[in-house]
Motif scaffolding. Structure first.
Motif, PDB file in Angstrom:
ATOM      1  N   VAL A   1       0.749  -1.149   0.140  1.00  0.00           N
ATOM      2  CA  VAL A   1      -0.060   0.126  -0.068  1.00  0.00           C
ATOM      3  C   VAL A   1       0.927   1.198  -0.067  1.00  0.00           C
ATOM      4  O   VAL A   1       0.855   2.178  -0.707  1.00  0.00           O
ATOM      5  N   ARG A   2       1.834   1.447   0.806  1.00  0.00           N
ATOM      6  CA  ARG A   2       2.716   2.435   0.908  1.00  0.00           C
ATOM      7  C   ARG A   2       3.415   2.679  -0.482  1.00  0.00           C
ATOM      8  O   ARG A   2       3.592   3.978  -0.906  1.00  0.00           O
ATOM      9  N   ASP A   3       3.720   1.686  -1.005  1.00  0.00           N
ATOM     10  CA  ASP A   3       4.334   1.690  -2.525  1.00  0.00           C
ATOM     11  C   ASP A   3       3.722   2.522  -3.500  1.00  0.00           C
ATOM     12  O   ASP A   3       3.816   3.257  -4.227  1.00  0.00           O
TER      13      ASP A   3
ATOM     14  N   LEU B   1       0.698   4.320  -2.643  1.00  0.00           N
ATOM     15  CA  LEU B   1      -0.022   5.445  -2.236  1.00  0.00           C
ATOM     16  C   LEU B   1       0.368   6.690  -3.018  1.00  0.00           C
ATOM     17  O   LEU B   1      -0.428   7.711  -3.313  1.00  0.00           O
ATOM     18  N   PRO B   2       1.677   6.980  -3.332  1.00  0.00           N
ATOM     19  CA  PRO B   2       2.102   8.221  -4.154  1.00  0.00           C
ATOM     20  C   PRO B   2       1.245   8.154  -5.539  1.00  0.00           C
ATOM     21  O   PRO B   2       0.730   9.206  -5.941  1.00  0.00           O
ATOM     22  N   SER B   3       0.995   6.947  -5.973  1.00  0.00           N
ATOM     23  CA  SER B   3       0.226   7.132  -7.422  1.00  0.00           C
ATOM     24  C   SER B   3      -1.027   7.423  -7.187  1.00  0.00           C
ATOM     25  O   SER B   3      -1.734   7.906  -8.030  1.00  0.00           O
ATOM     26  N   TYR B   4      -1.531   6.730  -6.169  1.00  0.00           N
ATOM     27  CA  TYR B   4      -3.090   7.103  -5.907  1.00  0.00           C
ATOM     28  C   TYR B   4      -3.276   8.412  -5.373  1.00  0.00           C
ATOM     29  O   TYR B   4      -4.281   8.869  -5.952  1.00  0.00           O
ATOM     30  N   VAL B   5      -2.503   9.125  -4.647  1.00  0.00           N
ATOM     31  CA  VAL B   5      -2.840  10.556  -4.309  1.00  0.00           C
ATOM     32  C   VAL B   5      -2.810  11.278  -5.472  1.00  0.00           C
ATOM     33  O   VAL B   5      -3.299  12.190  -5.671  1.00  0.00           O
ATOM     34  N   ASP B   6      -1.704  10.882  -6.400  1.00  0.00           N
ATOM     35  CA  ASP B   6      -1.701  11.813  -7.723  1.00  0.00           C
ATOM     36  C   ASP B   6      -2.633  11.248  -8.592  1.00  0.00           C
ATOM     37  O   ASP B   6      -2.770  11.760 -10.023  1.00  0.00           O
ATOM     38  N   GLY B   7      -3.493  10.201  -8.508  1.00  0.00           N
ATOM     39  CA  GLY B   7      -4.669   9.906  -9.050  1.00  0.00           C
ATOM     40  C   GLY B   7      -4.213   9.191 -10.476  1.00  0.00           C
ATOM     41  O   GLY B   7      -5.017   9.189 -11.500  1.00  0.00           O
ATOM     42  N   LEU B   8      -3.134   8.245 -10.247  1.00  0.00           N
ATOM     43  CA  LEU B   8      -2.941   7.565 -11.389  1.00  0.00           C
ATOM     44  C   LEU B   8      -2.993   5.834 -11.329  1.00  0.00           C
ATOM     45  O   LEU B   8      -2.596   5.148 -12.498  1.00  0.00           O
ATOM     46  N   THR B   9      -3.694   5.589 -10.307  1.00  0.00           N
ATOM     47  CA  THR B   9      -3.944   4.216 -10.221  1.00  0.00           C
ATOM     48  C   THR B   9      -5.246   3.858 -10.766  1.00  0.00           C
ATOM     49  O   THR B   9      -6.226   4.734 -11.016  1.00  0.00           O
ATOM     50  N   SER B  10      -5.573   2.462 -11.240  1.00  0.00           N
ATOM     51  CA  SER B  10      -6.834   2.237 -11.679  1.00  0.00           C
ATOM     52  C   SER B  10      -7.806   2.067 -10.576  1.00  0.00           C
ATOM     53  O   SER B  10      -7.785   2.284  -9.422  1.00  0.00           O
TER      54      SER B  10
ATOM     55  N   LEU C   1      -7.138   1.011   3.738  1.00  0.00           N
ATOM     56  CA  LEU C   1      -7.116   2.361   4.320  1.00  0.00           C
ATOM     57  C   LEU C   1      -8.067   2.546   5.445  1.00  0.00           C
ATOM     58  O   LEU C   1      -8.154   3.074   6.459  1.00  0.00           O
ATOM     59  N   ALA C   2      -9.518   1.847   5.090  1.00  0.00           N
ATOM     60  CA  ALA C   2     -10.535   2.041   6.024  1.00  0.00           C
ATOM     61  C   ALA C   2     -10.171   1.228   7.436  1.00  0.00           C
ATOM     62  O   ALA C   2     -10.639   1.434   8.408  1.00  0.00           O
ATOM     63  N   ASP C   3      -9.301   0.250   7.201  1.00  0.00           N
ATOM     64  CA  ASP C   3      -8.868  -0.739   8.377  1.00  0.00           C
ATOM     65  C   ASP C   3      -7.616  -0.260   8.942  1.00  0.00           C
ATOM     66  O   ASP C   3      -7.196  -0.860  10.215  1.00  0.00           O
ATOM     67  N   CYS C   4      -6.703   0.617   8.205  1.00  0.00           N
ATOM     68  CA  CYS C   4      -5.234   0.832   8.855  1.00  0.00           C
ATOM     69  C   CYS C   4      -5.050   2.182   8.987  1.00  0.00           C
ATOM     70  O   CYS C   4      -5.106   3.087   8.163  1.00  0.00           O
ATOM     71  N   MET C   5      -5.081   2.418  10.233  1.00  0.00           N
ATOM     72  CA  MET C   5      -4.651   3.847  10.549  1.00  0.00           C
ATOM     73  C   MET C   5      -3.152   4.563  10.241  1.00  0.00           C
ATOM     74  O   MET C   5      -3.291   5.644   9.946  1.00  0.00           O
ATOM     75  N   ASP C   6      -2.369   3.652  10.112  1.00  0.00           N
ATOM     76  CA  ASP C   6      -1.013   3.918   9.881  1.00  0.00           C
ATOM     77  C   ASP C   6      -1.030   4.371   8.432  1.00  0.00           C
ATOM     78  O   ASP C   6      -0.417   5.466   8.168  1.00  0.00           O
TER      79      ASP C   6
ATOM     80  N   MET D   1      -0.814   8.668   4.142  1.00  0.00           N
ATOM     81  CA  MET D   1      -1.497   9.097   3.177  1.00  0.00           C
ATOM     82  C   MET D   1      -1.726  10.403   3.221  1.00  0.00           C
ATOM     83  O   MET D   1      -1.545  11.509   2.459  1.00  0.00           O
ATOM     84  N   GLN D   2      -2.338  10.825   4.419  1.00  0.00           N
ATOM     85  CA  GLN D   2      -2.726  12.376   4.926  1.00  0.00           C
ATOM     86  C   GLN D   2      -1.215  13.093   4.886  1.00  0.00           C
ATOM     87  O   GLN D   2      -1.180  14.321   4.317  1.00  0.00           O
ATOM     88  N   ARG D   3      -0.174  12.560   5.310  1.00  0.00           N
ATOM     89  CA  ARG D   3       1.298  13.147   5.417  1.00  0.00           C
ATOM     90  C   ARG D   3       1.364  13.605   3.937  1.00  0.00           C
ATOM     91  O   ARG D   3       2.214  14.791   3.359  1.00  0.00           O
ATOM     92  N   MET D   4       1.186  12.742   2.927  1.00  0.00           N
ATOM     93  CA  MET D   4       1.643  13.092   1.436  1.00  0.00           C
ATOM     94  C   MET D   4       0.773  14.203   0.977  1.00  0.00           C
ATOM     95  O   MET D   4       1.031  14.912  -0.154  1.00  0.00           O
ATOM     96  N   LYS D   5      -0.625  14.277   1.468  1.00  0.00           N
ATOM     97  CA  LYS D   5      -1.466  15.367   0.685  1.00  0.00           C
ATOM     98  C   LYS D   5      -1.004  16.582   1.318  1.00  0.00           C
ATOM     99  O   LYS D   5      -1.235  17.716   0.838  1.00  0.00           O
ATOM    100  N   GLU D   6      -0.240  16.695   2.540  1.00  0.00           N
ATOM    101  CA  GLU D   6       0.049  18.168   3.206  1.00  0.00           C
ATOM    102  C   GLU D   6       1.117  18.778   2.339  1.00  0.00           C
ATOM    103  O   GLU D   6       2.202  17.960   1.843  1.00  0.00           O
ATOM    104  N   PRO D   7       0.992  20.090   2.131  1.00  0.00           N
ATOM    105  CA  PRO D   7       2.157  20.865   1.349  1.00  0.00           C
ATOM    106  C   PRO D   7       3.461  20.828   2.134  1.00  0.00           C
ATOM    107  O   PRO D   7       3.553  20.706   3.413  1.00  0.00           O
TER     108      PRO D   7
END
Length: 326
Positions: free
Chosen positions: A10-12, A14-23, A34-39, A44-50
């Motif tokens: 998932v961590r690998d 996430l960057p593509s997911y945040v950028d909207g590149l995944t299917s 993500l619904a079951d994993c707080m870590d 993911m939230q940290r990735m979205k922060e400027p």
């Protein structure tokens, strides 16, 4: 597959997911995780922060401002320096280098003693000053050039120069005009006539220059020309358009004679000059030959065009017949 492995995958992604590149299928799988994993959700939230902007220390900011101000001042000073340099160069070119004056713009007199020439003169234009005078000499001929600039407090309208040549001086010129030769001052008309001398009377354009230098139009009025070049002696006939009063004919013939002598000297193969004109007594014709001119001059008239000094001697004698000394 355990949770740790799932989180690593998932961590690998996430960057593509945040950028909207995944299917859409990958998105669904990730969102279930993500619904079951707080870590992973926190990651993911940290990735979205400027990304936090680096704040420069106040001292460093002040230093950089000082550098920029110093650079601006330096650039300004360089610009002013270049401008002043440019103005200095233009001033040097305009006032010191100057522009070369023609011989007609300078009235001068020379004195020559052995290898030394002294030059005194003035500029014809009262608004111009002498910026510099240059000399050169070769084979006994000294040539000087006068450069002028608008008159200012540091230049003058007259000139007084002395030049020591490489050897004995035989001729002095201002630009290409001869003004002294072999102890004789060369007048303006003589210098022009010597420069215009030509070997063939058939060259009518050269003949016209000679007639213009002698001022025939001013002396006798307009005229037409006719050349005889089919056999020797070659001749030049000038047909005056204005009648001559009978009481003025003698003086007019003196002028015709003087002009003819000069023309015969300046044109090498010219054998005679004929003047045709009208008086109250009718049509007249007056001819001067090489023999007539030679008898008047006391030597072969053609020899007078060998040098400017000899031609000056002839014109000085002819000045008695002309109105005014040439």
């Amino acid at each position: 597959m355990d949770k740790r492995l799932n989180c690593e995958i998932v961590r690998d992604l996430l960057p593509s997911y945040v950028d909207g590149l995944t299917s859409s299928i990958t998105n669904k799988t990730l969102e279930e995780h993500l619904a079951d994993c707080m870590d992973c959700t926190a990651a993911m939230q940290r990735m979205k922060e400027p990304e936090p902007q680096e704040v420069q220390p106040a001292a460093e900011v002040d230093y950089l401002k000082k550098i920029r101000i110093h650079m601006r001042k330096t650039s300004l000073l360089i610009g002013i320096g270049l401008m002043l340099l440019g103005m200095s160069l233009l001033s040097y070119r305009y006032f010191h280098v100057g522009s070369e004056a023609s011989a007609t713009e300078v009235a001068c007199h020379v004195t020559v003693e052995g290898d030394t020439v002294s030059l005194d003169g003035t500029l014809i234009s009262s608004g111009m000053g002498v910026s510099r005078v240059t000399f050169s000499d070769s084979g006994g001929m000294v040539q000087f050039k006068v450069y002028t600039a608008p008159k200012a407090f540091f230049n003058r309208g007259d000139l007084s120069e002395t030049y020591k040549a490489l050897g004995v001086i035989r001729q002095v010129r201002i630009d290409d005009r001869i003004i002294w030769e072999n102890g004789v001052d060369i007048g303006f008309t003589t210098a022009q006539l010597f420069a215009a001398s030509n070997p063939y009377v058939g060259d009518m354009s050269s003949n016209g220059r000679i007639a213009s230098i002698l001022g025939i139009d001013d002396q006798l009025g307009p005229y037409t020309n006719e050349l005889q070049t089919s056999k020797e002696p070659y001749g030049w006939t000038l047909k005056l358009k204005k009648s001559i009063a009978q009481e003025e004919e003698s003086a007019a013939r003196d002028i015709m004679s003087a002009d003819s002598y000069a023309m015969l000297a300046a044109i090498d193969n010219l054998g005679y000059v004929t003047w045709q004109y009208d008086t109250t007594a009718g049509h007249q014709e007056y001819t001067i030959t090489v023999e007539d001119a030679t008898a008047y001059a006391g030597q072969n008239i053609k020899l007078f065009a060998d040098s400017a000094s000899q031609l000056q001697t002839l014109l000085q004698r002819l000045s008695i017949k002309w109105s005014g000394v040439r």
